[in-house]
Design a protein around this motif. Sequence first.
Motif, short mmCIF file in Angstrom:
data_model
loop_
_atom_site.label_atom_id
_atom_site.label_comp_id
_atom_site.label_asym_id
_atom_site.label_seq_id
_atom_site.Cartn_x
_atom_site.Cartn_y
_atom_site.Cartn_z
N ASN A 274 0.88 -1.18 0.00
CA ASN A 274 0.00 0.00 0.00
C ASN A 274 0.91 1.22 0.00
O ASN A 274 1.08 1.89 1.01
CB ASN A 274 -0.92 0.00 1.22
CG ASN A 274 -1.97 1.11 1.18
OD1 ASN A 274 -1.88 2.04 0.39
ND2 ASN A 274 -2.96 1.00 2.05
N ALA A 275 1.50 1.49 -1.16
CA ALA A 275 2.43 2.62 -1.29
C ALA A 275 1.62 3.91 -1.36
O ALA A 275 1.28 4.43 -2.43
CB ALA A 275 3.30 2.45 -2.54
N ASN A 276 1.30 4.40 -0.20
CA ASN A 276 0.48 5.60 -0.01
C ASN A 276 1.28 6.84 -0.45
O ASN A 276 2.42 7.03 -0.03
CB ASN A 276 0.14 5.67 1.49
CG ASN A 276 -0.80 6.79 1.84
OD1 ASN A 276 -0.89 7.80 1.14
ND2 ASN A 276 -1.49 6.64 2.95
N LEU A 277 0.68 7.68 -1.29
CA LEU A 277 1.39 8.87 -1.76
C LEU A 277 1.90 9.74 -0.62
O LEU A 277 2.89 10.47 -0.78
CB LEU A 277 0.48 9.72 -2.66
CG LEU A 277 0.09 9.17 -4.03
CD1 LEU A 277 -0.64 10.24 -4.83
CD2 LEU A 277 1.28 8.65 -4.81
N ALA A 278 1.25 9.66 0.54
CA ALA A 278 1.69 10.47 1.68
C ALA A 278 3.12 10.12 2.10
O ALA A 278 3.83 10.96 2.67
CB ALA A 278 0.74 10.27 2.85
N ILE A 279 3.56 8.90 1.81
CA ILE A 279 4.93 8.51 2.14
C ILE A 279 5.93 9.37 1.39
O ILE A 279 6.93 9.83 1.95
CB ILE A 279 5.17 7.02 1.82
CG1 ILE A 279 4.27 6.13 2.68
CG2 ILE A 279 6.65 6.65 2.03
CD1 ILE A 279 4.33 4.66 2.31
N LYS A 280 5.65 9.61 0.12
CA LYS A 280 6.58 10.41 -0.68
C LYS A 280 6.68 11.83 -0.14
O LYS A 280 7.78 12.40 -0.10
CB LYS A 280 6.14 10.43 -2.14
CG LYS A 280 7.14 11.15 -3.06
CD LYS A 280 6.76 11.06 -4.52
CE LYS A 280 7.86 11.64 -5.41
NZ LYS A 280 7.51 11.57 -6.85
N ASP A 334 2.96 21.00 -4.87
CA ASP A 334 4.21 21.48 -5.47
C ASP A 334 4.75 20.53 -6.53
O ASP A 334 5.96 20.41 -6.73
CB ASP A 334 5.28 21.71 -4.39
CG ASP A 334 4.85 22.75 -3.36
OD1 ASP A 334 4.22 23.75 -3.77
OD2 ASP A 334 5.12 22.56 -2.17
N GLY A 335 3.84 19.84 -7.21
CA GLY A 335 4.25 18.94 -8.28
C GLY A 335 4.95 17.68 -7.82
O GLY A 335 5.63 17.02 -8.61
N ALA A 336 4.77 17.31 -6.55
CA ALA A 336 5.50 16.17 -5.97
C ALA A 336 5.14 14.84 -6.62
O ALA A 336 5.94 13.91 -6.61
CB ALA A 336 5.24 16.10 -4.47
N PHE A 337 3.93 14.75 -7.22
CA PHE A 337 3.46 13.44 -7.67
C PHE A 337 3.36 13.33 -9.20
O PHE A 337 2.57 12.54 -9.72
CB PHE A 337 2.10 13.13 -7.03
CG PHE A 337 2.13 13.21 -5.53
CD1 PHE A 337 2.99 12.42 -4.80
CD2 PHE A 337 1.31 14.11 -4.87
CE1 PHE A 337 3.03 12.50 -3.42
CE2 PHE A 337 1.34 14.20 -3.49
CZ PHE A 337 2.20 13.39 -2.76
N LYS A 338 4.17 14.09 -9.90
CA LYS A 338 4.14 14.05 -11.36
C LYS A 338 4.42 12.65 -11.89
O LYS A 338 3.72 12.13 -12.77
CB LYS A 338 5.16 15.04 -11.93
CG LYS A 338 5.17 15.08 -13.46
CD LYS A 338 6.16 16.12 -13.98
CE LYS A 338 6.17 16.13 -15.51
NZ LYS A 338 7.11 17.14 -16.05
#
Length: 369
Positions: A274-280, A334-338
């Motif tokens: 469950n690679a949650n985007l919040a981790i990044k 801030d474009g973190a998940f492009k």
Amino acid sequence: MWIFSRYKDYAPLWTDVASLKQANRVHAFRIVTVLLLIFISLWYNGYAIAKLAKKWPTPLDNYQHLNPNPLLNHDFYQSLKPPALSETAVLTSMYTDSYATAIATLGHSLDRVNSTATRLLFYLPEHISAEALCIATATGFVPHPVSRISPPRNGDGTNKRFLDAYSKLNLWTLGDAGYTAVVHLDADTLVLRNFDELFTLPYRFGAVPDVYVGTHGFALEFNTGVIYARPDTVVFRDMMEKMQTLSYDGLQADQAFLNQYYAAAAVRLPYAYNANLAIKKRQPAMWEDLWKRARIVHYTLVKPFLAEADNSGETIVPMEGLEANIHARMGEFDGAFKQELLEWLGQWKETYAKYGDKLRECERKADDI
């Protein structure tokens, strides 16, 4: 204290001056004691607030590139007897039409990794249109209508986005249909690598610990965007009974309930499931390593198939508008998940290239009604 009093020149009518001075000394002692207690209270509360504001750091907050080893022991896994394909299922749920294209893309992502389990789609017939159901099932999910499970206490304190989410608990009734192991994937997930090993787990329930961008950080509570479970109708009935009287914060609906129900009995799975985007956003170094081995990515903070920044899903994004919608949302956080949004877009394009005829037929049928 007596010498600083504005009544120091006052001549008392009584002659017991010693008793008066003693009374003043007692009064002064009481004042000093009260001031000291106030100071100690202010200091302690300030210390407690500071501790709460800055959580004790975990090894994940101090993540370093140390472990190059594979997540799974493949030799041992290959030695296990795989479960019968008819007994395992990958399940997802749809409560609104706005998630139809997400589920179609999820189905294709399961194709790409050669997932062998049956695919089931829980949906609420009273909430889902024929067009949306057609789109969602175009890539292999078998429609499985379920009854809505209402939140306890009429949904008081529950986020309005999650009012239907308790219906996911119908998962535990699948034992009656012969399923012995089920992995539920929320519709806002995407499969990157095969995860069939989960079906061999001997435990009753497993999920991945949750992650928050704010001070809560890496949590003990698990996230129910991906869960592994062994269905059992007896468990389901027990859940329905205890849900009505259980004391818990119902803001996050089924997730809050399952965290309370399984509490100390849940197996915490690795973040790769469950690679949650919040981790990044929380720990980019950890995400860098995680992305290389992630089985399932969870689009929690930015959902590429929804139009609203709050991910409310009130507006349905048409299939022909998905690419523009994704590019419009790339600047969020801030474009973190492009990179992750482009991954979803790439898989959506593959989905449309492979299943375009079916998907367009869904739209034509809707136009003919």
